[in-house]
Design a protein around this motif. Structure first.
Motif, PDB file in Angstrom:
ATOM      1  N   VAL A  29       1.010  -1.125  -0.088  1.00 32.11           N
ATOM      2  CA  VAL A  29      -0.102  -0.013  -0.174  1.00 32.11           C
ATOM      3  C   VAL A  29       0.957   1.273   0.146  1.00 32.11           C
ATOM      4  O   VAL A  29       0.370   2.437  -0.339  1.00 32.11           O
ATOM      5  N   ALA A  30       2.191   1.247   0.185  1.00 34.02           N
ATOM      6  CA  ALA A  30       2.954   2.190   0.426  1.00 34.02           C
ATOM      7  C   ALA A  30       3.120   3.176  -0.701  1.00 34.02           C
ATOM      8  O   ALA A  30       3.565   4.188  -0.725  1.00 34.02           O
ATOM      9  N   ASN A  31       2.724   2.616  -1.992  1.00 32.13           N
ATOM     10  CA  ASN A  31       2.634   3.357  -2.977  1.00 32.13           C
ATOM     11  C   ASN A  31       1.703   4.471  -3.103  1.00 32.13           C
ATOM     12  O   ASN A  31       1.793   5.537  -3.865  1.00 32.13           O
ATOM     13  N   PHE A  32       0.794   4.234  -2.241  1.00 32.00           N
ATOM     14  CA  PHE A  32      -0.512   5.391  -2.276  1.00 32.00           C
ATOM     15  C   PHE A  32      -0.497   5.970  -0.784  1.00 32.00           C
ATOM     16  O   PHE A  32      -1.499   6.817  -0.664  1.00 32.00           O
ATOM     17  N   TRP A  33      -0.200   5.009   0.195  1.00 31.55           N
ATOM     18  CA  TRP A  33      -0.649   5.442   1.414  1.00 31.55           C
ATOM     19  C   TRP A  33       0.498   5.017   2.588  1.00 31.55           C
ATOM     20  O   TRP A  33       0.794   3.825   2.493  1.00 31.55           O
ATOM     21  N   THR A  34       0.815   5.897   3.464  1.00 30.77           N
ATOM     22  CA  THR A  34       1.629   5.533   4.417  1.00 30.77           C
ATOM     23  C   THR A  34       1.083   5.664   5.851  1.00 30.77           C
ATOM     24  O   THR A  34       0.307   6.469   6.055  1.00 30.77           O
ATOM     25  N   ALA A  35       1.619   4.717   7.074  1.00 34.54           N
ATOM     26  CA  ALA A  35       1.250   4.973   8.017  1.00 34.54           C
ATOM     27  C   ALA A  35       2.519   4.053   9.041  1.00 34.54           C
ATOM     28  O   ALA A  35       2.748   2.938   8.469  1.00 34.54           O
ATOM     29  N   LEU A 126      10.775   1.240  -7.189  1.00 34.00           N
ATOM     30  CA  LEU A 126      10.257   0.754  -8.695  1.00 34.00           C
ATOM     31  C   LEU A 126      10.650  -0.600  -8.684  1.00 34.00           C
ATOM     32  O   LEU A 126       9.850  -1.436  -9.238  1.00 34.00           O
ATOM     33  N   GLU A 127      11.638  -1.082  -8.444  1.00 29.19           N
ATOM     34  CA  GLU A 127      11.879  -2.568  -8.507  1.00 29.19           C
ATOM     35  C   GLU A 127      11.043  -3.518  -7.862  1.00 29.19           C
ATOM     36  O   GLU A 127      10.254  -4.493  -8.085  1.00 29.19           O
ATOM     37  N   SER A 128      10.533  -3.058  -6.668  1.00 35.62           N
ATOM     38  CA  SER A 128       9.540  -3.690  -5.681  1.00 35.62           C
ATOM     39  C   SER A 128       8.175  -3.696  -6.433  1.00 35.62           C
ATOM     40  O   SER A 128       7.414  -4.658  -6.348  1.00 35.62           O
ATOM     41  N   TYR A 129       7.920  -2.605  -6.863  1.00 37.20           N
ATOM     42  CA  TYR A 129       6.390  -2.334  -7.526  1.00 37.20           C
ATOM     43  C   TYR A 129       6.470  -3.205  -8.537  1.00 37.20           C
ATOM     44  O   TYR A 129       5.283  -3.744  -9.085  1.00 37.20           O
ATOM     45  N   LEU A 156      -4.018  -1.108 -10.853  1.00 37.59           N
ATOM     46  CA  LEU A 156      -4.156   0.201 -11.100  1.00 37.59           C
ATOM     47  C   LEU A 156      -3.194   1.080 -10.166  1.00 37.59           C
ATOM     48  O   LEU A 156      -2.379   1.877 -10.323  1.00 37.59           O
ATOM     49  N   THR A 157      -3.274   0.731  -8.685  1.00 37.80           N
ATOM     50  CA  THR A 157      -2.615   1.674  -7.854  1.00 37.80           C
ATOM     51  C   THR A 157      -1.168   1.166  -7.890  1.00 37.80           C
ATOM     52  O   THR A 157      -0.364   2.247  -7.740  1.00 37.80           O
ATOM     53  N   LEU A 158      -0.779  -0.162  -8.312  1.00 40.86           N
ATOM     54  CA  LEU A 158       0.599  -0.366  -8.526  1.00 40.86           C
ATOM     55  C   LEU A 158       1.291   0.532  -9.816  1.00 40.86           C
ATOM     56  O   LEU A 158       2.344   0.851  -9.982  1.00 40.86           O
ATOM     57  N   GLN A 159       0.204   0.403 -11.143  1.00 40.94           N
ATOM     58  CA  GLN A 159       0.798   1.282 -12.116  1.00 40.94           C
ATOM     59  C   GLN A 159       1.062   2.633 -11.785  1.00 40.94           C
ATOM     60  O   GLN A 159       1.873   3.397 -12.327  1.00 40.94           O
ATOM     61  N   ARG A 160       0.246   3.262 -10.965  1.00 39.94           N
ATOM     62  CA  ARG A 160       0.332   4.762 -10.299  1.00 39.94           C
ATOM     63  C   ARG A 160       1.577   4.787  -9.693  1.00 39.94           C
ATOM     64  O   ARG A 160       2.332   5.720 -10.069  1.00 39.94           O
ATOM     65  N   GLY A 161       2.130   3.872  -8.787  1.00 39.94           N
ATOM     66  CA  GLY A 161       3.177   3.973  -7.912  1.00 39.94           C
ATOM     67  C   GLY A 161       4.409   3.810  -9.212  1.00 39.94           C
ATOM     68  O   GLY A 161       5.566   4.319  -8.972  1.00 39.94           O
TER      69      GLY A 161
END
Length: 186
Positions: A29-35, A126-129, A156-161
């Motif tokens: 989830v880190a590519n669009f939200w962090t906590a 990027l490598e992780s995604y 789709l969220t991965l593509q954005r990341g």
């Protein structure tokens, strides 16, 4: 978007422990939200108290019992309501860009180092995604996946990341090139 909505989305397909959710937030989830883990655990408690989540205790040998959280009907309704709202516009809050803005009065060598670190960090993410995208596709072409796949949201969220990190790399290389031309001795 609040952490609450990100948690609801993370639990939409399966139950998870707080530990599993924290790991998911740091990885998928880190590519669009962090906590932080602490923020996540506090939010899970609040959401359970608000009736959005239910928790069940699972006994474990040689480990403390764990609580598995899942969405309640109220949680699913809250998530559905969230998807009906207009999202707030994205804004950029980036300390590196503040340093770049102040470049005329900055320690250029330190700023250069920060840019290089950003490039390294973006390369790792990027490598992780891209690895996670490969796992989602499971050997299928993207066209085949889009025609038959069930995890379109994560795709789709991965593509954005992926696009975000590629842009970070493009910008970082540009910034270093400009610094090389303007401050060659640094």
């Amino acid at each position: 978007m609040s952490l609450r909505n990100a948690v609801l989305a993370a639990l939409i397909n399966r139950e998870a422990s707080g530990y599993e959710l924290a790991k998911q937030f740091h990885v998928s989830v880190a590519n669009f939200w962090t906590a932080t883990s602490q923020q996540l655990y506090r939010e899970l408690e609040k959401m359970e108290a608000d009736g959005l989540l239910s928790a069940r205790l699972v006994a474990q040998e040689k480990r403390p019992d764990k609580r598995l959280f899942s969405l309640t009907d109220a949680g699913r309704a809250a998530l559905r309501d969230f998807t009906r709202q207009d999202p707030r516009p994205t804004t950029v809050r980036d300390e590196l860009l503040v340093q770049i803005e102040a470049l005329a009065h900055a320690d250029v060598a330190s700023v250069r180092c920060s840019i290089e670190q950003r490039i390294e960090s973006s390369t790792r993410r990027l490598e992780s995604y891209e690895q996670r995208l490969s796992e989602i596709l499971r050997g299928r072409t993207e066209d085949d996946f889009l025609a038959t796949g069930k995890r379109i949201g994560p795709y789709l969220t991965l593509q954005r990341g992926i696009m975000f990190e590629r842009e970070n790399l493009t910008w970082g290389r540009l910034a270093l090139s400009v610094l090389d031309r303007r401050f060659p001795a640094v």
